[in-house]
Design a protein around this motif. Structure first.
Motif, PDB file in Angstrom:
ATOM      1  N   ILE A 134      45.217  40.184  50.119  1.00 50.19           N
ATOM      2  CA  ILE A 134      46.206  41.252  49.900  1.00 50.19           C
ATOM      3  C   ILE A 134      45.753  42.250  48.843  1.00 50.19           C
ATOM      4  O   ILE A 134      46.254  43.379  48.788  1.00 50.19           O
ATOM      5  CB  ILE A 134      47.575  40.663  49.525  1.00 50.19           C
ATOM      6  CG1 ILE A 134      47.504  39.921  48.177  1.00 50.19           C
ATOM      7  CG2 ILE A 134      48.101  39.749  50.609  1.00 50.19           C
ATOM      8  CD1 ILE A 134      48.859  39.394  47.698  1.00 50.19           C
ATOM      9  N   LYS A 135      44.800  41.870  47.976  1.00 48.41           N
ATOM     10  CA  LYS A 135      44.334  42.778  46.923  1.00 48.41           C
ATOM     11  C   LYS A 135      42.928  43.310  47.210  1.00 48.41           C
ATOM     12  O   LYS A 135      42.272  43.858  46.315  1.00 48.41           O
ATOM     13  CB  LYS A 135      44.323  42.033  45.578  1.00 48.41           C
ATOM     14  CG  LYS A 135      45.693  41.568  45.093  1.00 48.41           C
ATOM     15  CD  LYS A 135      46.585  42.742  44.697  1.00 48.41           C
ATOM     16  CE  LYS A 135      47.876  42.241  44.067  1.00 48.41           C
ATOM     17  NZ  LYS A 135      48.722  43.387  43.598  1.00 48.41           N
ATOM     18  N   ASN A 136      42.501  43.218  48.409  1.00 45.72           N
ATOM     19  CA  ASN A 136      41.130  43.570  48.782  1.00 45.72           C
ATOM     20  C   ASN A 136      40.755  45.003  48.425  1.00 45.72           C
ATOM     21  O   ASN A 136      39.657  45.265  47.931  1.00 45.72           O
ATOM     22  CB  ASN A 136      40.943  43.326  50.282  1.00 45.72           C
ATOM     23  CG  ASN A 136      39.522  43.567  50.735  1.00 45.72           C
ATOM     24  OD1 ASN A 136      38.573  43.233  50.026  1.00 45.72           O
ATOM     25  ND2 ASN A 136      39.374  44.151  51.906  1.00 45.72           N
ATOM     26  N   ASP A 137      41.666  45.951  48.668  1.00 46.74           N
ATOM     27  CA  ASP A 137      41.368  47.376  48.433  1.00 46.74           C
ATOM     28  C   ASP A 137      42.052  47.916  47.188  1.00 46.74           C
ATOM     29  O   ASP A 137      42.165  49.141  47.009  1.00 46.74           O
ATOM     30  CB  ASP A 137      41.809  48.204  49.646  1.00 46.74           C
ATOM     31  CG  ASP A 137      41.030  47.850  50.900  1.00 46.74           C
ATOM     32  OD1 ASP A 137      39.836  47.534  50.760  1.00 46.74           O
ATOM     33  OD2 ASP A 137      41.625  47.865  52.004  1.00 46.74           O
ATOM     34  N   ASN A 138      42.494  47.031  46.318  1.00 44.32           N
ATOM     35  CA  ASN A 138      43.249  47.457  45.132  1.00 44.32           C
ATOM     36  C   ASN A 138      42.286  47.775  43.994  1.00 44.32           C
ATOM     37  O   ASN A 138      41.378  47.004  43.680  1.00 44.32           O
ATOM     38  CB  ASN A 138      44.205  46.339  44.711  1.00 44.32           C
ATOM     39  CG  ASN A 138      45.272  46.836  43.752  1.00 44.32           C
ATOM     40  OD1 ASN A 138      44.955  47.366  42.699  1.00 44.32           O
ATOM     41  ND2 ASN A 138      46.535  46.634  44.138  1.00 44.32           N
ATOM     42  N   ASP A 139      42.501  48.967  43.380  1.00 41.05           N
ATOM     43  CA  ASP A 139      41.633  49.411  42.285  1.00 41.05           C
ATOM     44  C   ASP A 139      42.221  49.140  40.914  1.00 41.05           C
ATOM     45  O   ASP A 139      41.658  49.561  39.891  1.00 41.05           O
ATOM     46  CB  ASP A 139      41.346  50.912  42.407  1.00 41.05           C
ATOM     47  CG  ASP A 139      40.465  51.219  43.617  1.00 41.05           C
ATOM     48  OD1 ASP A 139      39.551  50.421  43.888  1.00 41.05           O
ATOM     49  OD2 ASP A 139      40.725  52.248  44.283  1.00 41.05           O
ATOM     50  N   ASN A 140      43.350  48.444  40.874  1.00 38.11           N
ATOM     51  CA  ASN A 140      43.950  48.151  39.574  1.00 38.11           C
ATOM     52  C   ASN A 140      43.039  47.247  38.764  1.00 38.11           C
ATOM     53  O   ASN A 140      42.439  46.301  39.288  1.00 38.11           O
ATOM     54  CB  ASN A 140      45.308  47.451  39.745  1.00 38.11           C
ATOM     55  CG  ASN A 140      46.359  48.407  40.290  1.00 38.11           C
ATOM     56  OD1 ASN A 140      46.182  49.617  40.294  1.00 38.11           O
ATOM     57  ND2 ASN A 140      47.471  47.825  40.747  1.00 38.11           N
ATOM     58  N   LYS A 141      42.977  47.545  37.462  1.00 37.74           N
ATOM     59  CA  LYS A 141      42.174  46.715  36.571  1.00 37.74           C
ATOM     60  C   LYS A 141      42.958  45.457  36.202  1.00 37.74           C
ATOM     61  O   LYS A 141      44.167  45.494  35.997  1.00 37.74           O
ATOM     62  CB  LYS A 141      41.801  47.484  35.309  1.00 37.74           C
ATOM     63  CG  LYS A 141      40.827  48.627  35.568  1.00 37.74           C
ATOM     64  CD  LYS A 141      40.434  49.324  34.279  1.00 37.74           C
ATOM     65  CE  LYS A 141      39.443  50.459  34.548  1.00 37.74           C
ATOM     66  NZ  LYS A 141      39.043  51.155  33.301  1.00 37.74           N
ATOM     67  N   ILE A 142      42.225  44.359  36.101  1.00 35.37           N
ATOM     68  CA  ILE A 142      42.874  43.081  35.784  1.00 35.37           C
ATOM     69  C   ILE A 142      42.526  42.692  34.354  1.00 35.37           C
ATOM     70  O   ILE A 142      43.400  42.526  33.509  1.00 35.37           O
ATOM     71  CB  ILE A 142      42.417  41.986  36.770  1.00 35.37           C
ATOM     72  CG1 ILE A 142      42.626  42.455  38.206  1.00 35.37           C
ATOM     73  CG2 ILE A 142      43.170  40.680  36.524  1.00 35.37           C
ATOM     74  CD1 ILE A 142      41.979  41.557  39.232  1.00 35.37           C
ATOM     75  N   PHE A 143      41.256  42.525  34.036  1.00 42.61           N
ATOM     76  CA  PHE A 143      40.821  42.216  32.683  1.00 42.61           C
ATOM     77  C   PHE A 143      39.380  42.688  32.508  1.00 42.61           C
ATOM     78  O   PHE A 143      38.583  42.700  33.462  1.00 42.61           O
ATOM     79  CB  PHE A 143      40.929  40.710  32.386  1.00 42.61           C
ATOM     80  CG  PHE A 143      40.269  39.846  33.425  1.00 42.61           C
ATOM     81  CD1 PHE A 143      38.911  39.569  33.367  1.00 42.61           C
ATOM     82  CD2 PHE A 143      41.011  39.321  34.476  1.00 42.61           C
ATOM     83  CE1 PHE A 143      38.302  38.777  34.322  1.00 42.61           C
ATOM     84  CE2 PHE A 143      40.410  38.523  35.429  1.00 42.61           C
ATOM     85  CZ  PHE A 143      39.053  38.244  35.357  1.00 42.61           C
ATOM     86  N   PHE A 144      39.035  43.121  31.298  1.00 40.60           N
ATOM     87  CA  PHE A 144      37.688  43.581  30.951  1.00 40.60           C
ATOM     88  C   PHE A 144      37.159  44.608  31.954  1.00 40.60           C
ATOM     89  O   PHE A 144      35.998  44.561  32.367  1.00 40.60           O
ATOM     90  CB  PHE A 144      36.710  42.397  30.866  1.00 40.60           C
ATOM     91  CG  PHE A 144      37.115  41.348  29.881  1.00 40.60           C
ATOM     92  CD1 PHE A 144      37.399  41.676  28.558  1.00 40.60           C
ATOM     93  CD2 PHE A 144      37.212  40.014  30.280  1.00 40.60           C
ATOM     94  CE1 PHE A 144      37.755  40.698  27.655  1.00 40.60           C
ATOM     95  CE2 PHE A 144      37.565  39.034  29.383  1.00 40.60           C
ATOM     96  CZ  PHE A 144      37.854  39.378  28.074  1.00 40.60           C
ATOM     97  N   ASP A 145      38.008  45.532  32.346  1.00 37.60           N
ATOM     98  CA  ASP A 145      37.648  46.611  33.275  1.00 37.60           C
ATOM     99  C   ASP A 145      37.274  46.132  34.676  1.00 37.60           C
ATOM    100  O   ASP A 145      36.752  46.912  35.479  1.00 37.60           O
ATOM    101  CB  ASP A 145      36.492  47.464  32.703  1.00 37.60           C
ATOM    102  CG  ASP A 145      36.923  48.253  31.470  1.00 37.60           C
ATOM    103  OD1 ASP A 145      38.135  48.624  31.416  1.00 37.60           O
ATOM    104  OD2 ASP A 145      36.096  48.487  30.609  1.00 37.60           O
ATOM    105  N   TYR A 146      37.524  44.861  34.966  1.00 39.58           N
ATOM    106  CA  TYR A 146      37.289  44.362  36.323  1.00 39.58           C
ATOM    107  C   TYR A 146      38.510  44.646  37.187  1.00 39.58           C
ATOM    108  O   TYR A 146      39.647  44.385  36.788  1.00 39.58           O
ATOM    109  CB  TYR A 146      37.015  42.849  36.319  1.00 39.58           C
ATOM    110  CG  TYR A 146      35.651  42.499  35.781  1.00 39.58           C
ATOM    111  CD1 TYR A 146      34.522  42.629  36.589  1.00 39.58           C
ATOM    112  CD2 TYR A 146      35.496  42.005  34.484  1.00 39.58           C
ATOM    113  CE1 TYR A 146      33.259  42.293  36.104  1.00 39.58           C
ATOM    114  CE2 TYR A 146      34.246  41.674  33.998  1.00 39.58           C
ATOM    115  CZ  TYR A 146      33.129  41.821  34.814  1.00 39.58           C
ATOM    116  OH  TYR A 146      31.894  41.483  34.337  1.00 39.58           O
TER     117      TYR A 146
END
Length: 282
Positions: free
Chosen positions: A49-61
């Motif tokens: 479900i998050k395959n095309d998501n550009d949101n940052k999660i942690f450490f700019d990943y």
């Protein structure tokens, strides 16, 4: 740090809570491998479900950056889940084994019933020998236990094989001569007409003596002409344990002493037999 990190933090907090609370800890410990499988599936779901998501999660990943690691992590956990299941497969019980076990238990129970019935019948034969000697092959004694407002046959003996079969396993407490003996403590009845001409006179007399239907009379294999019924009392205020029924195909009165004296002499054996086998039912 993005709020998307809580997709991971929230999930692991739930897992920690399961292992921390005393009322869920046992469940978590017993199902730890299933939790590994659920975690694997959860990582697969996130990767999808998050395959095309550009949101940052942690450490700019971003989700795109960790998509492949998520898939690999899901595969690793799935393999661990399968391996644990494999090494513990002998501990699992499938439907087929449960069915086989249930069938075997039923067979064992039937064998126990037959063995107990024979034991009780052997005791009857041994305890009431004088009655059988005086009956010229037409006498029978049966012992019933009282349970759930009915009588269950525990054992019987007749020297005539034709009347030595088990017959009806249950009798209602309010029907037949057995009910008279149960209510009054004892009952002696004789001079009942012989069963002839489809048993018209025999049935008529039996219905005059006690409350019993034609259907029940038809089911009786031994059309006896005399009875002696004796209640087997408990040692305290509880309901009596059961009842003993002596009957003969001849019409003369049954000598009560041939029943009451052996019953008194062997009372402890017969009472213990009934008490110890309350779970044996037909």
């Amino acid at each position: 740090m993005s709020t998307d990190i809580f997709f991971f933090i929230g999930y692991f907090i739930i897992i920690l809570i399961l292992y921390s609370l005393k009322w869920t800890k046992d469940f978590a410990n017993k199902n730890s491998n299933e939790l590994i499988g659920v975690t694997s599936a959860y990582f697969y779901l996130l990767a999808d479900i998050k395959n095309d998501n550009d949101n940052k999660i942690f450490f700019d990943y971003t989700w795109k950056d960790i998509n492949t690691p998520l898939v690999y992590l899901g595969i690793i956990l799935a393999l661990i889940y399968l391996y644990i299941n494999y090494i513990n497969k002998d501990k699992f019980i499938n439907d087929e084994s449960l069915i086989q076990e249930n069938t075997q238990l039923k067979e064992n129970f039937k064998v126990s019933q037959k063995e107990f019935y024979k034991l009780c019948s052997d005791i009857i034969k041994g305890c009431f020998g004088e009655f059988y000697e005086s009956s010229n092959g037409n006498g029978r004694i049966s012992i019933y236990k009282y349970d759930n407002n009915s009588f269950t046959l525990l054992g019987r003996y007749c020297s005539n094989p034709l009347y030595n079969s088990e017959g009806r396993p249950h009798y209602p407490e309010n029907e037949g001569i057995i009910a008279i003996g149960w209510q009054n403590g004892t009952a002696s009845i004789h001079n009942i007409p012989k069963y002839t001409n489809k048993g018209r006179e025999w049935k008529k007399r039996m219905k005059e003596i006690c409350n019993i239907s034609d259907n029940s009379l038809d089911k009786i294999k031994m059309k006896s002409q005399s009875f002696h019924v004796q209640r087997i009392n408990n040692e305290d205020s509880r309901n009596p344990l059961g009842i003993i029924v002596a009957e003969k195909l001849s019409s003369e009165i049954i000598n009560e002493e041939l029943i009451t004296l052996p019953l008194k002499l062997h009372n402890e054996i017969i009472a213990s037999l009934i008490k110890s086998m309350k779970t044996i039912t037909k």
